[in-house]
Write a protein that holds these residues in place. Structure first.
Motif, short mmCIF file in Angstrom:
data_model
loop_
_atom_site.label_atom_id
_atom_site.label_comp_id
_atom_site.label_asym_id
_atom_site.label_seq_id
_atom_site.Cartn_x
_atom_site.Cartn_y
_atom_site.Cartn_z
N CYS A 1 0.81 -1.19 0.14
CA CYS A 1 -0.08 -0.16 0.06
C CYS A 1 0.84 1.15 -0.05
O CYS A 1 2.07 1.15 0.44
N GLN A 2 0.16 2.35 -0.24
CA GLN A 2 1.02 3.63 -0.22
C GLN A 2 1.44 3.82 1.19
O GLN A 2 0.74 3.62 2.00
N GLY A 3 2.64 4.28 1.47
CA GLY A 3 3.33 4.47 2.70
C GLY A 3 3.41 3.69 3.64
O GLY A 3 3.44 3.80 4.88
N CYS A 4 3.72 2.32 2.76
CA CYS A 4 3.72 1.04 3.85
C CYS A 4 5.13 1.48 4.82
O CYS A 4 6.28 1.38 4.44
N GLY A 5 4.84 1.02 5.96
CA GLY A 5 6.09 0.84 7.11
C GLY A 5 6.93 -0.40 6.81
O GLY A 5 8.10 -0.43 6.99
N ALA A 6 6.32 -1.41 6.45
CA ALA A 6 6.94 -2.71 6.29
C ALA A 6 7.93 -2.68 5.24
O ALA A 6 8.94 -3.43 5.26
N THR A 7 7.66 -1.95 4.13
CA THR A 7 8.80 -1.95 2.97
C THR A 7 9.92 -1.33 3.45
O THR A 7 10.97 -1.59 2.97
N LEU A 8 9.78 0.15 4.35
CA LEU A 8 10.84 0.64 4.83
C LEU A 8 11.71 -0.15 5.65
O LEU A 8 12.68 -0.43 5.36
N ALA A 9 11.05 -1.01 6.38
CA ALA A 9 11.73 -1.79 7.17
C ALA A 9 12.72 -2.93 6.56
O ALA A 9 13.89 -3.09 6.65
N MET A 10 11.98 -3.46 5.49
CA MET A 10 12.64 -4.44 4.61
C MET A 10 13.67 -3.82 3.80
O MET A 10 15.00 -4.30 3.90
N ARG A 11 13.53 -2.57 3.48
CA ARG A 11 14.83 -1.66 2.81
C ARG A 11 15.69 -1.62 3.48
O ARG A 11 16.86 -1.87 3.36
N TYR A 12 15.59 -1.15 4.80
CA TYR A 12 16.72 -0.78 5.69
C TYR A 12 17.51 -2.19 6.23
O TYR A 12 18.79 -2.36 6.33
N ALA A 13 16.54 -3.23 6.33
CA ALA A 13 17.17 -4.32 6.71
C ALA A 13 18.03 -5.12 5.80
O ALA A 13 19.13 -5.37 6.04
N LEU A 14 17.67 -5.05 4.46
CA LEU A 14 18.64 -5.61 3.57
C LEU A 14 19.65 -4.61 3.36
O LEU A 14 20.76 -5.12 2.82
N LYS A 15 19.67 -3.60 3.40
CA LYS A 15 20.76 -2.60 3.65
C LYS A 15 21.97 -2.89 4.58
O LYS A 15 23.13 -3.04 4.19
N GLY A 16 21.38 -3.31 5.93
CA GLY A 16 22.34 -3.71 6.75
C GLY A 16 22.47 -5.33 6.43
O GLY A 16 23.96 -5.60 6.73
N LEU A 17 21.70 -6.05 6.00
CA LEU A 17 22.36 -7.71 5.91
C LEU A 17 23.24 -7.96 4.65
O LEU A 17 24.04 -8.71 4.47
N GLY A 18 22.84 -7.27 3.66
CA GLY A 18 23.55 -7.47 2.23
C GLY A 18 22.73 -8.65 1.58
O GLY A 18 21.92 -9.46 1.89
N THR A 19 23.42 -9.29 0.30
CA THR A 19 22.93 -10.15 -0.35
C THR A 19 23.02 -11.72 0.13
O THR A 19 22.12 -12.61 -0.38
N ASP A 20 23.95 -11.88 0.69
CA ASP A 20 24.00 -13.26 1.09
C ASP A 20 23.29 -13.50 2.48
O ASP A 20 23.65 -13.66 3.61
N THR A 21 21.90 -13.51 2.04
CA THR A 21 21.02 -13.68 2.95
C THR A 21 19.64 -14.54 2.37
O THR A 21 19.61 -14.45 1.26
N VAL A 22 19.16 -15.40 3.31
CA VAL A 22 17.92 -16.13 3.15
C VAL A 22 17.02 -15.81 3.87
O VAL A 22 16.96 -15.60 4.93
N LEU A 23 15.73 -15.33 3.13
CA LEU A 23 14.47 -14.69 3.85
C LEU A 23 13.73 -15.79 4.24
O LEU A 23 13.28 -16.75 3.05
#
Lengths: 93, 291
Positions: free
Chosen positions: B20-42
């Motif tokens: 949805c517009q303005g979703c907080g959960a997408t921001l959370a994922m965006r920042y999480a992946l910036k910290g975790l990097g690509t060598d990650t399995v969700l």
């Protein structure tokens, strides 16, 4: 217990592939568009930082909002510290 | 030419996702992946992110995703982690990414088990305080007084929010932290830090939800910030039992500033607001004693 590394699997590791969701243009969800007024913009990139779409990119010193994906949530309008972004109504085509 | 930013510029979240517009959960994922990097399995159980991750073969995250049933995000992540480690892969981060329904209620047994066994996973709960993906039903994470589809009427939800952080802390995790999208630098740092710790790690993210909390989509970051500044959601971390308050709030704002901006608390009266204020005050006294 023997480790699997001693008998490695022949299949390659699966790497995240497929196509990115950017194939899906969400810009048509928008009823109002954010407009950056470059003369006011200080290039602080807070709009880039807080975009839930990740559709703001950094172009040199200034941010750019990509309208193919912007859903018009206006978080950037709200968060801009110098009010350099305004929200303008979309006209029906 | 290159602008300095407070968080990494590398982008793993792809535009065009179905949030949805303005979703907080997408921001959370965006920042999480910036910290975790690509060598990650969700590992994602039933939650909003089941949808947001994209209909195959389209993907909105640049990392591997395992979709799991509702009750067993932590159990599935345990299996993925053991599988990788058995093959000699010690460095890929295995992240269970569940909503509040999948954590507070349905997934808590698997979560408790994984925490108790000290499994090598990062369990993330992005908490939007109700079952938002199915249309706003009350969960254990819903605060008292909040309107949801299953707590209609003026009184809203009867029971206070479950204190999940206390439950997790009672499992003695290696690392646990709270975070919210208004503080991206803090969130990125916590995911980077969690990545380098072995054993069970837990991160609780308060994730504002415009349709569920009933506010205009532009206020997502503002509400996330207000939740911290009013003291409703303290930002801290506990590393091997050592508590640290990461965002000290010297002068807390009245909780009404947070509550009155949300339609879900629209019918809440002054006595109920005062009761929440008293509960927050007491919680902060306890926090300040620990810090």
């Amino acid at each position: 217990m023997p480790r699997l590394t001693e008998d490695p699997l022949k299949t390659p590791l699966i790497i995240a592939g497929g196509k990115p969701m950017s194939a899906n243009k969400t810009g048509n969800w928008r009823s109002a568009r954010p407009v950056i007024h470059e003369e006011k913009c200080t290039g602080c990139m807070i709009c880039w930082k807080f975009c839930p779409e990740a559709c703001v990119t950094i172009e040199g010193e200034l941010p750019k909002i990509h309208m193919d994906w912007c859903k018009g949530c206006a978080v950037c309008v709200q968060e801009c510290p110098v009010d350099a972004i305004t929200l303008e109504n979309e006209e029906a085509p | 030419m290159t602008v300095k930013t407070s968080i990494p510029q590398d982008e793993k979240l792809s535009a065009g996702h179905l949030a949805c517009q303005g979703c907080g959960a997408t921001l959370a994922m965006r920042y999480a992946l910036k910290g975790l990097g690509t060598d990650t399995v969700l590992v994602i159980p039933a939650c909003c992110w089941t949808i947001l991750a994209g209909p195959a073969p389209l993907m909105s995250v640049g990392v591997n995703v395992v979709h799991s049933p509702f009750a067993c995000a932590a159990a599935t992540a345990t299996g993925v982690s053991h599988g990788l480690r058995a093959r000699g892969n010690e460095k890929t981060a295995v992240v269970a990414w569940a909503g509040d329904g999948g954590t507070f209620d349905i997934g808590i047994q698997a979560l408790s088990g994984a925490a108790d066994r000290d499994e090598d996973i990062i369990y993330v709960c992005y908490d939007n305080e109700a079952y938002m993906n199915t249309g706003i039903q009350r969960s254990g994470g819903t605060p008292a007084g909040a309107w949801t589809m299953t707590t209609p009427g003026a009184a809203g939800a009867e029971r206070p929010k479950k204190d999940l952080d206390a439950i997790i802390e009672a499992h003695h995790p290696r690392y646990m932290a709270t975070a919210t999208p208004a503080y991206p630098e803090d969130m990125v740092r916590k995911f980077k830090k969690a990545r380098d710790i072995k054993g069970f790690r837990f991160i609780h993210i308060l994730s504002p939800c415009p349709p569920g909390w009933k506010y205009e989509s532009d206020e997502t970051v503002m509400l996330s910030r207000l939740a911290v500044q009013t003291g409703m959601f303290p930002i801290y971390e506990v590393e091997e039992g050592r508590f640290k308050l990461n965002v000290p709030v010297a002068k807390r704002k009245p909780v009404a500033e947070f509550l009155r901006r949300q339609g879900r608390f629209r019918t809440m009266g002054e006595p109920e607001v005062a009761a929440i204020q008293a509960r927050v005050d007491a919680a902060w006294d306890a926090l300040n004693k620990r810090a």
